[in-house]
Design a protein around this motif. Structure first.
Motif, PDB file in Angstrom:
ATOM      1  N   ILE A 227       0.697  -1.127   0.137  1.00  0.00           N
ATOM      2  CA  ILE A 227      -0.101  -0.288   0.314  1.00  0.00           C
ATOM      3  C   ILE A 227       0.802   1.220  -0.198  1.00  0.00           C
ATOM      4  O   ILE A 227       1.475   1.001   1.001  1.00  0.00           O
ATOM      5  N   TYR A 228       0.903   2.332  -0.994  1.00  0.00           N
ATOM      6  CA  TYR A 228       1.186   3.231  -1.201  1.00  0.00           C
ATOM      7  C   TYR A 228       0.782   4.758  -0.684  1.00  0.00           C
ATOM      8  O   TYR A 228      -0.345   4.371  -1.504  1.00  0.00           O
ATOM      9  N   ASN A 229       1.123   4.844  -0.118  1.00  0.00           N
ATOM     10  CA  ASN A 229       0.371   6.841   0.048  1.00  0.00           C
ATOM     11  C   ASN A 229       1.370   7.935  -0.116  1.00  0.00           C
ATOM     12  O   ASN A 229       2.299   7.674  -0.740  1.00  0.00           O
ATOM     13  N   GLU A 230       1.211   9.265   0.466  1.00  0.00           N
ATOM     14  CA  GLU A 230       2.040  10.270  -0.375  1.00  0.00           C
ATOM     15  C   GLU A 230       3.243  10.572   0.575  1.00  0.00           C
ATOM     16  O   GLU A 230       4.152  11.326   0.486  1.00  0.00           O
ATOM     17  N   ASN A 231       3.954   9.545   1.687  1.00  0.00           N
ATOM     18  CA  ASN A 231       4.522   9.577   1.976  1.00  0.00           C
ATOM     19  C   ASN A 231       5.836   8.495   1.164  1.00  0.00           C
ATOM     20  O   ASN A 231       7.126   8.573   1.741  1.00  0.00           O
ATOM     21  N   ASN A 232       4.867   7.545   0.671  1.00  0.00           N
ATOM     22  CA  ASN A 232       6.186   6.664   0.317  1.00  0.00           C
ATOM     23  C   ASN A 232       6.034   6.368  -1.750  1.00  0.00           C
ATOM     24  O   ASN A 232       6.280   5.410  -1.769  1.00  0.00           O
ATOM     25  N   ILE A 233       5.108   7.249  -1.477  1.00  0.00           N
ATOM     26  CA  ILE A 233       4.910   7.090  -3.508  1.00  0.00           C
ATOM     27  C   ILE A 233       5.881   7.360  -3.908  1.00  0.00           C
ATOM     28  O   ILE A 233       5.910   6.660  -5.081  1.00  0.00           O
ATOM     29  N   GLN A 234       6.436   8.356  -3.651  1.00  0.00           N
ATOM     30  CA  GLN A 234       8.113   8.441  -4.373  1.00  0.00           C
ATOM     31  C   GLN A 234       8.912   7.311  -4.990  1.00  0.00           C
ATOM     32  O   GLN A 234       9.599   6.831  -5.738  1.00  0.00           O
ATOM     33  N   PHE A 235       8.784   6.470  -3.502  1.00  0.00           N
ATOM     34  CA  PHE A 235      10.119   5.311  -3.900  1.00  0.00           C
ATOM     35  C   PHE A 235       9.305   4.109  -4.589  1.00  0.00           C
ATOM     36  O   PHE A 235       9.646   3.679  -5.343  1.00  0.00           O
ATOM     37  N   PHE A 236       7.965   4.430  -4.973  1.00  0.00           N
ATOM     38  CA  PHE A 236       7.279   2.660  -5.876  1.00  0.00           C
ATOM     39  C   PHE A 236       7.212   3.600  -7.328  1.00  0.00           C
ATOM     40  O   PHE A 236       8.320   2.740  -8.347  1.00  0.00           O
ATOM     41  N   PHE A 237       7.502   4.768  -7.213  1.00  0.00           N
ATOM     42  CA  PHE A 237       8.137   5.375  -8.740  1.00  0.00           C
ATOM     43  C   PHE A 237       9.700   5.304  -9.155  1.00  0.00           C
ATOM     44  O   PHE A 237      10.008   4.938 -10.146  1.00  0.00           O
ATOM     45  N   GLN A 238      10.821   5.285  -7.811  1.00  0.00           N
ATOM     46  CA  GLN A 238      11.933   4.538  -8.287  1.00  0.00           C
ATOM     47  C   GLN A 238      12.234   3.675  -8.755  1.00  0.00           C
ATOM     48  O   GLN A 238      12.869   3.573  -8.857  1.00  0.00           O
ATOM     49  N   SER A 239      10.899   2.495  -7.867  1.00  0.00           N
ATOM     50  CA  SER A 239      11.411   1.286  -8.155  1.00  0.00           C
ATOM     51  C   SER A 239      10.964   0.750  -9.339  1.00  0.00           C
ATOM     52  O   SER A 239      11.423  -0.164  -9.971  1.00  0.00           O
ATOM     53  N   LEU A 240      10.232   1.728  -9.930  1.00  0.00           N
ATOM     54  CA  LEU A 240      10.276   1.462 -11.216  1.00  0.00           C
ATOM     55  C   LEU A 240      10.667   2.081 -12.338  1.00  0.00           C
ATOM     56  O   LEU A 240      10.857   1.376 -13.714  1.00  0.00           O
TER      57      LEU A 240
END
Length: 244
Positions: A227-240
């Protein structure tokens, strides 16, 4: 008095009729809450309340929407979840509700009546918990003001392609379906901020990379359980990016 909130118990139809006859021309806005009241049809006294702005009729036994209700042109919110209404129970003149901004129809419909697509003021549309599945027409693109669409628990096997025309969409809920592929066309949803995909069959999330406004992403129950939220969504984009 500017606004009245009414909660009807099982024996107040007479009181409601009296209330309407006394105050229907003096109240600016009325909110009617009739959830869990074992109602089988929408009473004429309700339709007579021309100043109604919100009606909550969830969890009753209503089979059809009377044409008279569609003359309530001040109505902005209508909640009809968990009734017995089918597609055939929605009259053509439902499109007269031009001020409607919130519509919740978690009922027994397999296809969306064309009159729904004429409600161009709609901002929120919920069609969740529909076990018969949902089929859209290309007319969905007429809902240009739609910001929130809930299609959770509707037995979908794929993203309905028609939703990719909804460029104003901010929140999309597709939880508890059988979706396995995120199509590249999702990049058209340039305003999307919240995406609920929990409990599907998704493995590849690369198509989400162009969604730069995404602030909340729920992938729980898809193997990753993330589950991603505004606090860790940037890590999601970085993983992509790292996967490229």
């Amino acid at each position: 008095m500017a606004k009245v909130f009414i909660s009807q118990d099982e024996q107040c139809q007479t009181w409601l009729s009296s209330f309407v006859s006394l105050y229907k021309n003096t109240i600016d806005s009325v909110v009617l809450f009739l959830k869990y009241k074992n109602i089988q049809e929408i009473h004429p006294s309700i339709v007579a309340m021309k100043n109604l702005t919100s009606i909550d009729l969830r969890c009753n036994h209503i089979k059809e929407i009377p044409e008279e209700l569609c003359l309530m042109t001040q109505l902005k919110r209508l909640y009809l979840d968990d009734n017995l209404i089918s597609s055939e129970g929605i009259p053509d003149n439902f499109s007269n509700l031009t001020k409607l901004t919130h519509l919740s129809l978690a009922i027994r419909i397999k296809h969306i009546p064309e009159c729904i697509y004429d409600l161009i003021s709609l901002e929120t549309l919920s069609l969740s918990n529909n076990e018969g599945g949902i089929k859209f027409s290309d007319s969905l693109s007429k809902l240009t003001n739609l910001k929130e669409l809930n299609l959770g628990d509707t037995r979908l096997n794929s993203f309905p392609i028609q939703i990719f025309h909804l460029s104003s969409l901010i929140t999309l809920n597709l939880k508890n379906n059988s979706i396995s592929v995120i199509p590249e066309e999702i990049s058209r949803l340039t305003s999307l901020e919240n995406l609920h995909l929990q409990f599907n069959k998704i493995s590849n999330i690369q198509p989400l990379k162009p969604l730069t406004k995404l602030r909340s992403l729920n992938l729980h129950g898809n193997g990753e359980n993330k589950i991603y939220n505004e606090n860790n969504i940037q890590f999601f984009f970085q993983s992509l990016e790292d996967e490229d």
